[in-house]
Write a protein that holds these residues in place. Structure first.
Motif, PDB file in Angstrom:
ATOM      1  N   ASP A  47       1.008  -1.291   0.108  1.00 45.90           N
ATOM      2  CA  ASP A  47       0.068  -0.174  -0.235  1.00 45.90           C
ATOM      3  C   ASP A  47       1.038   1.484  -0.329  1.00 45.90           C
ATOM      4  OD1 ASP A  47      -1.319   2.033  -0.123  1.00 45.90           O
ATOM      5  OD2 ASP A  47      -2.873   0.932   1.780  1.00 45.90           O
ATOM      6  N   PRO A  48       1.446   2.477  -1.173  1.00 51.55           N
ATOM      7  CA  PRO A  48       1.876   3.668  -1.085  1.00 51.55           C
ATOM      8  C   PRO A  48       1.644   4.061   0.065  1.00 51.55           C
ATOM      9  CG  PRO A  48       0.194   3.077  -2.931  1.00 51.55           C
ATOM     10  CD  PRO A  48      -0.283   1.509  -1.953  1.00 51.55           C
ATOM     11  N   ARG A  49       0.148   4.115  -0.181  1.00 52.27           N
ATOM     12  CA  ARG A  49      -0.260   5.426   1.245  1.00 52.27           C
ATOM     13  C   ARG A  49       0.057   5.354   3.275  1.00 52.27           C
ATOM     14  NH1 ARG A  49      -6.234   4.539   0.349  1.00 52.27           N
ATOM     15  NH2 ARG A  49      -5.316   2.513   0.570  1.00 52.27           N
ATOM     16  N   VAL A  51       2.612   3.483   5.562  1.00 57.38           N
ATOM     17  CA  VAL A  51       3.742   2.438   6.254  1.00 57.38           C
ATOM     18  C   VAL A  51       4.046   0.706   5.441  1.00 57.38           C
ATOM     19  CG1 VAL A  51       4.078   4.617   8.352  1.00 57.38           C
ATOM     20  CG2 VAL A  51       3.428   1.737   7.975  1.00 57.38           C
ATOM     21  N   THR A  52       5.408   0.804   5.296  1.00 61.98           N
ATOM     22  CA  THR A  52       6.227  -0.397   4.665  1.00 61.98           C
ATOM     23  C   THR A  52       5.275  -1.489   5.669  1.00 61.98           C
ATOM     24  OG1 THR A  52       8.174   0.572   4.172  1.00 61.98           O
ATOM     25  CG2 THR A  52       8.108  -2.010   4.816  1.00 61.98           C
ATOM     26  N   GLY A  53       5.012  -2.490   5.396  1.00 64.41           N
ATOM     27  CA  GLY A  53       4.131  -3.899   5.625  1.00 64.41           C
ATOM     28  C   GLY A  53       2.747  -3.720   5.965  1.00 64.41           C
ATOM     29  N   SER A  54       1.858  -2.042   5.223  1.00 64.46           N
ATOM     30  CA  SER A  54       0.713  -2.889   4.992  1.00 64.46           C
ATOM     31  C   SER A  54       0.621  -3.453   3.477  1.00 64.46           C
ATOM     32  CB  SER A  54       0.320  -1.344   4.508  1.00 64.46           C
ATOM     33  OG  SER A  54      -0.041  -0.580   6.462  1.00 64.46           O
ATOM     34  N   HIS A  55      -0.559  -3.491   3.076  1.00 66.61           N
ATOM     35  CA  HIS A  55      -0.983  -4.231   1.588  1.00 66.61           C
ATOM     36  C   HIS A  55      -2.079  -3.910   1.357  1.00 66.61           C
ATOM     37  CE1 HIS A  55       2.091  -6.982   3.671  1.00 66.61           C
ATOM     38  NE2 HIS A  55       2.555  -6.394   2.669  1.00 66.61           N
ATOM     39  N   LEU A  56      -2.492  -3.754   0.487  1.00 66.61           N
ATOM     40  CA  LEU A  56      -3.344  -3.606  -0.611  1.00 66.61           C
ATOM     41  C   LEU A  56      -3.867  -5.357  -1.089  1.00 66.61           C
ATOM     42  CD1 LEU A  56      -3.387  -0.628  -2.148  1.00 66.61           C
ATOM     43  CD2 LEU A  56      -5.268  -0.927  -0.294  1.00 66.61           C
ATOM     44  N   VAL A  57      -5.467  -6.277  -0.714  1.00 65.88           N
ATOM     45  CA  VAL A  57      -5.387  -7.490  -1.067  1.00 65.88           C
ATOM     46  C   VAL A  57      -6.773  -7.043  -1.368  1.00 65.88           C
ATOM     47  CG1 VAL A  57      -6.086  -9.392  -0.144  1.00 65.88           C
ATOM     48  CG2 VAL A  57      -3.779  -8.175   1.412  1.00 65.88           C
ATOM     49  N   THR A  58      -6.992  -7.324  -2.630  1.00 67.21           N
ATOM     50  CA  THR A  58      -7.787  -7.477  -3.885  1.00 67.21           C
ATOM     51  C   THR A  58      -8.779  -8.815  -4.044  1.00 67.21           C
ATOM     52  OG1 THR A  58      -6.647  -6.009  -4.761  1.00 67.21           O
ATOM     53  CG2 THR A  58      -8.449  -6.845  -6.136  1.00 67.21           C
ATOM     54  N   PHE A  59      -9.792  -9.002  -4.324  1.00 65.91           N
ATOM     55  CA  PHE A  59     -10.568 -10.284  -3.874  1.00 65.91           C
ATOM     56  C   PHE A  59     -11.134 -10.053  -4.675  1.00 65.91           C
ATOM     57  CE2 PHE A  59      -9.041 -10.151   0.652  1.00 65.91           C
ATOM     58  CZ  PHE A  59      -9.397 -11.120   0.390  1.00 65.91           C
ATOM     59  N   ALA A  60     -11.928 -11.290  -5.365  1.00 69.37           N
ATOM     60  CA  ALA A  60     -13.321 -11.536  -6.128  1.00 69.37           C
ATOM     61  C   ALA A  60     -14.200 -11.951  -5.432  1.00 69.37           C
ATOM     62  CB  ALA A  60     -12.842 -11.655  -7.918  1.00 69.37           C
ATOM     63  N   VAL A  61     -15.117 -11.359  -5.205  1.00 72.79           N
ATOM     64  CA  VAL A  61     -16.165 -11.630  -4.133  1.00 72.79           C
ATOM     65  C   VAL A  61     -17.477 -11.743  -5.083  1.00 72.79           C
ATOM     66  CG1 VAL A  61     -17.630 -11.198  -3.017  1.00 72.79           C
ATOM     67  CG2 VAL A  61     -15.701 -10.789  -2.227  1.00 72.79           C
ATOM     68  N   THR A  62     -18.326 -13.661  -5.393  1.00 73.30           N
ATOM     69  CA  THR A  62     -19.060 -13.110  -6.617  1.00 73.30           C
ATOM     70  C   THR A  62     -20.047 -14.258  -6.166  1.00 73.30           C
ATOM     71  OG1 THR A  62     -17.351 -14.313  -7.915  1.00 73.30           O
ATOM     72  CG2 THR A  62     -18.978 -14.533  -8.322  1.00 73.30           C
ATOM     73  N   ALA A 115     -15.373  -6.690  -7.102  1.00 71.94           N
ATOM     74  CA  ALA A 115     -13.774  -6.514  -7.166  1.00 71.94           C
ATOM     75  C   ALA A 115     -13.594  -6.090  -5.904  1.00 71.94           C
ATOM     76  CB  ALA A 115     -13.256  -5.541  -7.963  1.00 71.94           C
ATOM     77  N   LEU A 116     -13.127  -6.355  -4.960  1.00 76.69           N
ATOM     78  CA  LEU A 116     -13.377  -5.204  -3.557  1.00 76.69           C
ATOM     79  C   LEU A 116     -11.237  -5.540  -2.379  1.00 76.69           C
ATOM     80  CD1 LEU A 116     -13.152  -7.426  -0.136  1.00 76.69           C
ATOM     81  CD2 LEU A 116     -15.067  -8.029  -1.702  1.00 76.69           C
ATOM     82  N   THR A 117     -11.451  -4.371  -2.198  1.00 78.26           N
ATOM     83  CA  THR A 117      -9.383  -3.971  -1.755  1.00 78.26           C
ATOM     84  C   THR A 117     -10.013  -3.943  -0.493  1.00 78.26           C
ATOM     85  OG1 THR A 117      -8.734  -3.149  -3.242  1.00 78.26           O
ATOM     86  CG2 THR A 117      -7.988  -2.828  -1.716  1.00 78.26           C
ATOM     87  N   ILE A 118      -8.899  -4.560   0.520  1.00 76.87           N
ATOM     88  CA  ILE A 118      -8.233  -4.683   2.074  1.00 76.87           C
ATOM     89  C   ILE A 118      -7.302  -4.234   2.265  1.00 76.87           C
ATOM     90  CG2 ILE A 118      -8.937  -5.967   3.719  1.00 76.87           C
ATOM     91  CD1 ILE A 118     -11.114  -8.014   3.528  1.00 76.87           C
ATOM     92  N   VAL A 119      -7.304  -3.631   2.933  1.00 77.23           N
ATOM     93  CA  VAL A 119      -6.111  -3.002   4.148  1.00 77.23           C
ATOM     94  C   VAL A 119      -6.013  -3.881   4.710  1.00 77.23           C
ATOM     95  CG1 VAL A 119      -4.914  -1.127   4.762  1.00 77.23           C
ATOM     96  CG2 VAL A 119      -6.155  -0.329   3.202  1.00 77.23           C
TER      97      VAL A 119
END
Length: 124
Positions: A47-49, A51-62, A115-119
């Motif tokens: 996640d560029p917004r 600090v280091t160690g944070s991630h954007l995890v993208t899902f496909a929820v159907t 399409a959804l994203t979780i931080v």
């Protein structure tokens, strides 16, 4: 350790009707007997917004309807379940969905792919 897919399913369960089924793997559940939520993790990126160690995890929820055929009854059923699922997603913190695209679940079934994203952040 519980997967993030399962954690998302567990957060959705109290917000959705009790008859919904959940599939948190790529397996084929066979013929659907109830509205079914498929949760598939698609991407992990920094996640560029934050600090280091944070991630954007993208899902496909159907969300798929158990009604077969592309007719008004199946369309109405899918629309209702999609609205219910989107309202549940809107109620969850740290989750943002961007699109809900109509799709074909099987030869005769219809669904919406969301399409959804979780931080996430790995605990130190």
């Amino acid at each position: 350790m519980t997967s993030l897919r399962q954690q998302l399913a567990d957060m959705l369960k109290p917000l959705l009707p009790g008859n919904y089924r959940y599939v948190t793997s790529e397996r084929d559940p066979g013929v659907l007997s109830a509205p079914t939520v498929f949760i598939r993790q698609r991407r992990i990126e920094p996640d560029p917004r934050i600090v280091t160690g944070s991630h954007l995890v993208t899902f496909a929820v159907t969300i798929a309807t158990p009604l077969s055929g592309v007719d008004e009854k199946a369309e109405d059923d899918l629309d209702e379940h999609t609205g219910t699922l989107l309202a549940a997603l809107d109620a969850l913190p740290y989750i943002s969905w961007s699109t809900a695209d109509k799709a074909v679940y099987t030869d005769t079934g219809i669904s919406y792919d969301i399409a959804l994203t979780i931080v996430t952040r790995k605990d130190a």
